[in-house]
Motif scaffolding. Structure first.
Motif, mmCIF file in Angstrom:
data_model
loop_
_atom_site.group_PDB
_atom_site.id
_atom_site.type_symbol
_atom_site.label_atom_id
_atom_site.label_comp_id
_atom_site.label_asym_id
_atom_site.label_seq_id
_atom_site.Cartn_x
_atom_site.Cartn_y
_atom_site.Cartn_z
ATOM 1 N N VAL A 609 -16.022 -53.461 -26.450
ATOM 2 C CA VAL A 609 -16.257 -54.507 -25.448
ATOM 3 C C VAL A 609 -14.903 -54.954 -24.908
ATOM 4 O O VAL A 609 -13.976 -55.215 -25.695
ATOM 5 C CB VAL A 609 -17.004 -55.702 -26.072
ATOM 6 C CG1 VAL A 609 -17.242 -56.790 -25.038
ATOM 7 C CG2 VAL A 609 -18.310 -55.241 -26.690
ATOM 8 N N THR A 610 -14.772 -55.035 -23.594
ATOM 9 C CA THR A 610 -13.480 -55.383 -22.992
ATOM 10 C C THR A 610 -13.584 -56.648 -22.153
ATOM 11 O O THR A 610 -14.677 -57.077 -21.772
ATOM 12 C CB THR A 610 -12.957 -54.233 -22.115
ATOM 13 O OG1 THR A 610 -13.962 -53.894 -21.153
ATOM 14 C CG2 THR A 610 -12.641 -53.014 -22.958
ATOM 15 N N PHE A 611 -12.438 -57.233 -21.877
ATOM 16 C CA PHE A 611 -12.334 -58.419 -21.017
ATOM 17 C C PHE A 611 -11.764 -57.968 -19.669
ATOM 18 O O PHE A 611 -10.561 -57.731 -19.555
ATOM 19 C CB PHE A 611 -11.425 -59.473 -21.669
ATOM 20 C CG PHE A 611 -12.014 -60.060 -22.927
ATOM 21 C CD1 PHE A 611 -12.827 -61.180 -22.866
ATOM 22 C CD2 PHE A 611 -11.772 -59.492 -24.168
ATOM 23 C CE1 PHE A 611 -13.377 -61.729 -24.016
ATOM 24 C CE2 PHE A 611 -12.318 -60.028 -25.323
ATOM 25 C CZ PHE A 611 -13.124 -61.150 -25.248
ATOM 26 N N ASP A 612 -12.637 -57.866 -18.659
ATOM 27 C CA ASP A 612 -12.262 -57.235 -17.398
ATOM 28 C C ASP A 612 -12.144 -58.202 -16.224
ATOM 29 O O ASP A 612 -11.493 -57.869 -15.232
ATOM 30 C CB ASP A 612 -13.297 -56.161 -17.032
ATOM 31 C CG ASP A 612 -13.405 -55.088 -18.105
ATOM 32 O OD1 ASP A 612 -12.415 -54.872 -18.821
ATOM 33 O OD2 ASP A 612 -14.489 -54.479 -18.238
ATOM 34 N N GLN A 613 -12.802 -59.347 -16.286
ATOM 35 C CA GLN A 613 -12.847 -60.238 -15.141
ATOM 36 C C GLN A 613 -11.461 -60.801 -14.834
ATOM 37 O O GLN A 613 -10.694 -61.139 -15.752
ATOM 38 C CB GLN A 613 -13.801 -61.402 -15.398
ATOM 39 C CG GLN A 613 -15.262 -60.980 -15.527
ATOM 40 C CD GLN A 613 -15.852 -60.568 -14.198
ATOM 41 O OE1 GLN A 613 -15.592 -59.458 -13.732
ATOM 42 N NE2 GLN A 613 -16.625 -61.454 -13.586
ATOM 43 N N ALA A 614 -11.152 -60.930 -13.532
ATOM 44 C CA ALA A 614 -9.842 -61.462 -13.156
ATOM 45 C C ALA A 614 -9.846 -61.856 -11.684
ATOM 46 O O ALA A 614 -10.651 -61.356 -10.884
ATOM 47 C CB ALA A 614 -8.754 -60.439 -13.412
ATOM 48 N N ILE A 619 -3.532 -64.991 -10.358
ATOM 49 C CA ILE A 619 -2.579 -64.561 -11.386
ATOM 50 C C ILE A 619 -1.188 -64.387 -10.769
ATOM 51 O O ILE A 619 -0.183 -64.885 -11.302
ATOM 52 C CB ILE A 619 -3.045 -63.252 -12.045
ATOM 53 C CG1 ILE A 619 -4.346 -63.483 -12.817
ATOM 54 C CG2 ILE A 619 -1.970 -62.716 -12.992
ATOM 55 C CD1 ILE A 619 -4.965 -62.218 -13.378
ATOM 56 N N LEU A 620 -1.118 -63.680 -9.619
ATOM 57 C CA LEU A 620 0.180 -63.449 -8.974
ATOM 58 C C LEU A 620 0.781 -64.746 -8.460
ATOM 59 O O LEU A 620 1.994 -64.954 -8.542
ATOM 60 C CB LEU A 620 0.016 -62.452 -7.827
ATOM 61 C CG LEU A 620 -0.243 -61.003 -8.262
ATOM 62 C CD1 LEU A 620 -0.654 -60.146 -7.074
ATOM 63 C CD2 LEU A 620 0.996 -60.416 -8.941
ATOM 64 N N GLY A 621 -0.060 -65.641 -7.967
ATOM 65 C CA GLY A 621 0.448 -66.932 -7.500
ATOM 66 C C GLY A 621 1.096 -67.715 -8.624
ATOM 67 O O GLY A 621 2.176 -68.296 -8.456
ATOM 68 N N LYS A 622 0.454 -67.745 -9.766
ATOM 69 C CA LYS A 622 1.021 -68.475 -10.910
ATOM 70 C C LYS A 622 2.289 -67.785 -11.408
ATOM 71 O O LYS A 622 3.265 -68.444 -11.798
ATOM 72 C CB LYS A 622 -0.020 -68.562 -12.029
ATOM 73 C CG LYS A 622 0.444 -69.299 -13.276
ATOM 74 C CD LYS A 622 0.888 -70.735 -12.976
ATOM 75 C CE LYS A 622 -0.272 -71.622 -12.622
ATOM 76 N NZ LYS A 622 0.176 -73.055 -12.486
ATOM 77 N N LEU A 623 2.296 -66.445 -11.387
ATOM 78 C CA LEU A 623 3.484 -65.708 -11.825
ATOM 79 C C LEU A 623 4.689 -66.057 -10.944
ATOM 80 O O LEU A 623 5.791 -66.311 -11.446
ATOM 81 C CB LEU A 623 3.211 -64.208 -11.779
ATOM 82 C CG LEU A 623 4.324 -63.301 -12.322
ATOM 83 C CD1 LEU A 623 4.352 -63.355 -13.836
ATOM 84 C CD2 LEU A 623 4.125 -61.870 -11.840
ATOM 85 N N PHE A 679 2.241 -66.772 -19.914
ATOM 86 C CA PHE A 679 0.823 -66.425 -19.919
ATOM 87 C C PHE A 679 0.345 -65.620 -18.705
ATOM 88 O O PHE A 679 -0.494 -64.732 -18.868
ATOM 89 C CB PHE A 679 -0.059 -67.663 -20.156
ATOM 90 C CG PHE A 679 0.005 -68.721 -19.111
ATOM 91 C CD1 PHE A 679 -0.862 -68.709 -18.027
ATOM 92 C CD2 PHE A 679 0.917 -69.760 -19.207
ATOM 93 C CE1 PHE A 679 -0.820 -69.701 -17.072
ATOM 94 C CE2 PHE A 679 0.966 -70.750 -18.251
ATOM 95 C CZ PHE A 679 0.098 -70.730 -17.173
ATOM 96 N N PRO A 680 0.839 -65.825 -17.451
ATOM 97 C CA PRO A 680 0.358 -64.935 -16.374
ATOM 98 C C PRO A 680 0.800 -63.484 -16.563
ATOM 99 O O PRO A 680 0.070 -62.553 -16.202
ATOM 100 C CB PRO A 680 0.940 -65.551 -15.104
ATOM 101 C CG PRO A 680 2.064 -66.400 -15.556
ATOM 102 C CD PRO A 680 1.700 -66.892 -16.924
#
Length: 863
Positions: A609-614, A619-623, A679-680
């Motif tokens: 089972v994987t964690f795929d949602q994003a 993510i890029l904005g926070k990075l 974290f990002p």
């Protein structure tokens, strides 16, 4: 009163008033555990004070019981001959009723059945299978296949042999320990626990090792499985005892000052331990030491509990079997062998003892089973002919010239087990007082004691510590006895003061006690005896331990609640569904609750089972936002940010394009940012690791340790929850490709031991990720049928399911459990032995989501 005495009465000053004190001290040549013995009579002291001291030392019930029974009334039942060398282990048997099993250095195990008419035992058969001496034995309870149970023996050949009661050859042999197997214990469902000199304990089910308990730093001399499922105890030469729950160390007990040699279970919550420090301790499994028992004067090897009560027996290197009732040693039985290695108590209360002379002896309270007068006399004759070496005994320093003759035995003893030395025809003989018999029994002849004082090698053991002298002090003729331990390096004034204070004796005796110590130690001192106490009565200069100034760190604010809308662990980040139309993990799509006869769609799970949602934009904005906070040397350039944006696009859209080495180097740079802002970058790693090329690169053999170590550092309990969550999700996603699978399986022990520490947090998303990691391990362990790995996973499930409350996490743990035990009877038995069935039953009644109760019922059907 032991041996020859010289009395030196002395009157105290008139300042004591009407309560005049008189202190009478006498010295003897030796005694039970002492180099010198003192009798003190306190005439005229307060009767209330004497009574309070006696009651404090001897609880009323215990003292009354001891006196009423004559201090215990065990007598010889029989001597069982058959072994050729030391009898190292004993266990009560299931069949035949009233029988027992013994193991020996002669490499055999023997099954003994009671021989009713002769009050003795007959050998049913002799079992062989070890290539070196056999050191321990236990009985595995009966089951459908073996209704009379099995016999397990452990030996110096590193092996465990399993025997049926019908064959002298092993049914099978358990191999896995790397040194002598010295302790065994059995539990429900056929579980076997073994301890070894290799510093480990192992849990076995049938012919498979299910898990290895690691944590001790020296030999594991004692093991016990507690009545509560999943709880186990180990005692070690590292002086500690450890409590294990479902295979994980929950608590370490400290207090013994030497090797822990034996364990015995009193109840679900209490147990006993014995050790080379000559002490016995009673513990609560919560960690508290409830009581310490002293009496033995050398190593204690074995301890066994009477049925249906908390009384017990012990044996040791001081040639003795000691019987303890209501907290007191009520009887001491000496044996004609130096090392009394083992003991067990039969259902009828009889005590079986094995010793270094190869003879098994059984003692009983029953008059019907007591040996004949001729047999008892033969035993006493054998005992009287034993030789006692003062260098290794508890008799202390002996001056044969000062000892009295046989007439001294006309004087009765004052307490059970008291020893007395006499000189007869140039020989020194030792006698022990038996309260129940009302007579002195010869326990041996002291060798090497003619003429001058014999200096022992040692030192005398008292309350687990060694001393140069231990004086025995009797208060009045019929009062309790006290011990005054003394080393020649001690300050006699401080020792005397502490003794009087401890035993609530009048402080005005100080001068006389000090004079007595000095006179009888010939004033010997070692080094500087200045203790820093200018006045022992005021305690001037006493040491006061300081308190810890440490404090627990307060966790920093959770970055999930900080500025920006990017919240990687929030509920809005929905976990991706599993493949297929029906989605049992979210309950969405075509899934509908099924009736009890429906097909099991939950397990065994076939794929990870994987964690795929994003949301890549967030993510890029926070990075980019946090890049401004990075240290100058770790800041990403505009080109770096473009590289990561392309990497994220490739991995999120399952492109066949291969990420470049430059992109992966930039990602590695970003995931090494400081903890507050990383974290990002971890979220990009979590998504990227699903790509086969990225997976193979980071998880390849040359980089796997660096990669896994970097992730594991985020799993510490004091780390930020955002990083904990994303590290767990990344590890879950590693399972999608072969490189990650190899890494996760090779590092299973380390990864699971770090991950399970997060069970105590309150973040439900972390609990779901932890449950998913366990599930993914279960999927691959089911495929390769790795029973030891399954045992570890079952242990994690049993531990985590007790503290997790989120039903999605519970559901995933249930699926993991079902996957592990599917098509594997050994795994089913192990899960039952850990008590998992009782842990999950409460989820069978969960109404919403229905998948929880449905899955739970399917699991319970397997169990």
């Amino acid at each position: 009163m032991l041996g020859y005495a010289v009395s030196t009465p002395s009157m105290f000053p008139m300042a004591l008033g009407a309560e005049a004190r008189h202190l009478l001290m006498t010295v003897s040549g030796g005694g039970e555990g002492c180099c010198c013995c003192v009798r003190v009579s306190l005439y005229g002291t307060s009767a209330a004070r004497r009574r309070s001291r006696a009651e404090a030392r001897f609880p009323a019930a215990g003292r009354a019981a001891a006196m009423a029974s004559g201090g215990g009334t065990y007598r010889l039942r029989c001597s069982v001959v058959g072994h050729e060398l030391d009898v190292r282990g004993l266990s009560q048997g299931l069949f035949p009723p009233g029988g027992f099993v013994s193991v020996s250095r002669d490499r055999t195990a023997r099954l003994w059945a009671p021989d009713g008419p002769n009050r003795g035992f007959t050998e049913m058969h002799c079992m062989s299978g070890h290539s070196n001496f056999v050191s321990c034995v236990c009985i595995i309870p009966s089951n459908d296949i073996y209704p009379r149970g099995l016999i397990a023996t452990g030996g110096n050949d590193h092996n465990i042999c399993i025997f049926t009661l019908d064959n002298t050859a092993p049914l099978y042999v358990l191999k896995g320990h790397k040194n002598t197997v010295c302790s065994l214990s059995s539990g429900k469902f056929g579980t076997l626990l073994s301890g070894s000199w290799d510093t480990t304990a192992k849990v076995w089910l049938n012919d498979k090792c299910m898990m290895t308990l690691q944590g001790h730093t020296a030999a594991v001399w004692a093991v016990k499985i507690l009545p509560e499922q999943g709880l186990m105890l180990t005692g070690s030469a590292d002086k500690t005892i450890k409590l294990w729950k479902a295979g994980r160390c929950e608590r370490t007990f400290t207090g013994h000052e030497d090797c822990v040699r034996g364990l015995a279970i009193l109840s679900d919550t209490e147990f006993l331990s014995c050790a080379n420090d000559a002490s016995i301790r009673r513990w609560q499994i919560s960690g508290e030491c409830l009581q310490i028992y002293y009496g033995h004067t050398n190593y204690i090897y074995s301890i066994s509990v009477f049925p249906h009560c908390k009384d017990f027996v012990t044996t040791g290197e001081d040639r003795s079997l000691r019987i303890w009732k209501q907290g007191e040693c009520v009887q001491i039985i000496r044996l004609p062998a130096q090392s009394v290695w083992s003991c067990c108590v039969l259902d009828n209360g009889d005590i079986v003892v094995g010793a270094s002379d190869g003879i098994i002896r059984v003692f009983t309270e029953s008059l019907e089973r007591t040996a004949s007068a001729e047999e008892i006399q033969a035993f006493e004759n054998e005992l009287s002919q034993a030789t006692i070496d003062p260098k290794t005994s508890d008799l202390g320093d002996i001056n044969a010239d000062d000892l009295p003759g046989r007439e001294h035995l006309k004087e009765p003893g004052t307490r059970e087990g008291q020893t007395r030395l006499i000189r007869d025809n140039g020989k020194v003989e030792a006698y022990q007082w038996s309260v129940s018999e009302g007579r002195w029994i010869k326990i041996g002849e002291v060798v090497g004691s003619s003429g001058a004082t014999q200096q022992t090698s040692g030192r005398v053991l008292f309350e687990g510590k060694e001393y140069d002298y231990v004086f025995t002090i009797d208060v009045n003729e019929n009062g309790p006895s006290y011990k005054l331990p003394y080393n020649i390096s001690d300050d006699p004034w401080l020792t005397a003061y502490n003794f009087l204070q401890k035993n609530d004796l009048n402080a005005m005796f100080l001068d006389q006690v000090v004079k007595f110590i000095i006179d009888n130690t010939k004033g010997q001192t070692l080094g500087n005896t200045d203790t820093g106490f200018s006045d022992p009565f005021t305690g001037s200069g006493r040491y006061v331990p300081g308190s810890s100034s440490g404090s627990n760190a307060v966790p920093a604010p959770d970055p999930f609640t900080g500025a920006g809308r990017y919240v990687p662990g929030s509920a809005s980040n929905v976990v991706a569904p599993l493949s297929g139309v029906v989605d049992p993990f979210t309950g969405r799509g075509a899934y509908q609750a099924t009736d009890a006869k429906a097909e099991n769609i939950y397990f065994p799970k076939k794929e990870a089972v994987t964690f795929d949602q994003a949301n890549p934009t967030q993510i890029l904005g926070k990075l980019k936002e946090l890049n401004g906070s990075a240290p100058e040397e770790q800041k990403l350039t505009e080109d770096d940010l473009i590289l990561l944006e392309k990497l994220l696009f490739v991995t999120c859209n399952t492109s066949l394009e291969t990420p470049t080495a430059q992109q992966l180097q930039t990602l590695w740079k970003a995931i090494n940012w400081p903890e507050d802002i990383v974290f990002p970058a971890l979220d990009i790693l979590r998504l990227s690791i699903r790509h086969p090329s990225v997976n193979e690169n980071f998880c390849s053999e040359k980089d796997s340790i660096r990669f896994s170590s970097h992730l594991l550092k985020f799993l510490s309990r004091n780390r930020k929850q955002a990083n904990q969550l994303l590290a767990l999700r990344t590890l879950c996603n590693c399972f999608v490709s072969q490189g990650g699978q190899r890494l996760m399986m090779s590092q299973r022990d380390t990864i699971m031991s770090h991950a399970i520490e997060l069970k105590l947090g309150g973040n439900k998303n972390i609990h779901i990720a932890l449950a998913t990691l366990t599930l993914n391990y279960a999927v691959w362990l089911h495929k390769v049928n790795n029973i030891e790995g399954k045992a570890q996973c079952l242990s994690v499930i049993s531990t985590v399911i007790e503290v997790v409350q989120d039903l999605e996490a519970i559901f995933r743990l249930l699926v993991a459990l079902g996957t592990l035990i599917s098509d594997d009877t050994n795994a089913v038995q192990l899960a039952k032995s850990l008590g998992v069935d009782s842990q999950i039953k409460k989820y069978a009644s969960v109404s919403e989501p229905a998948k929880v109760s449905e899955c739970c019922r399917f699991v319970l059907n397997l169990l």
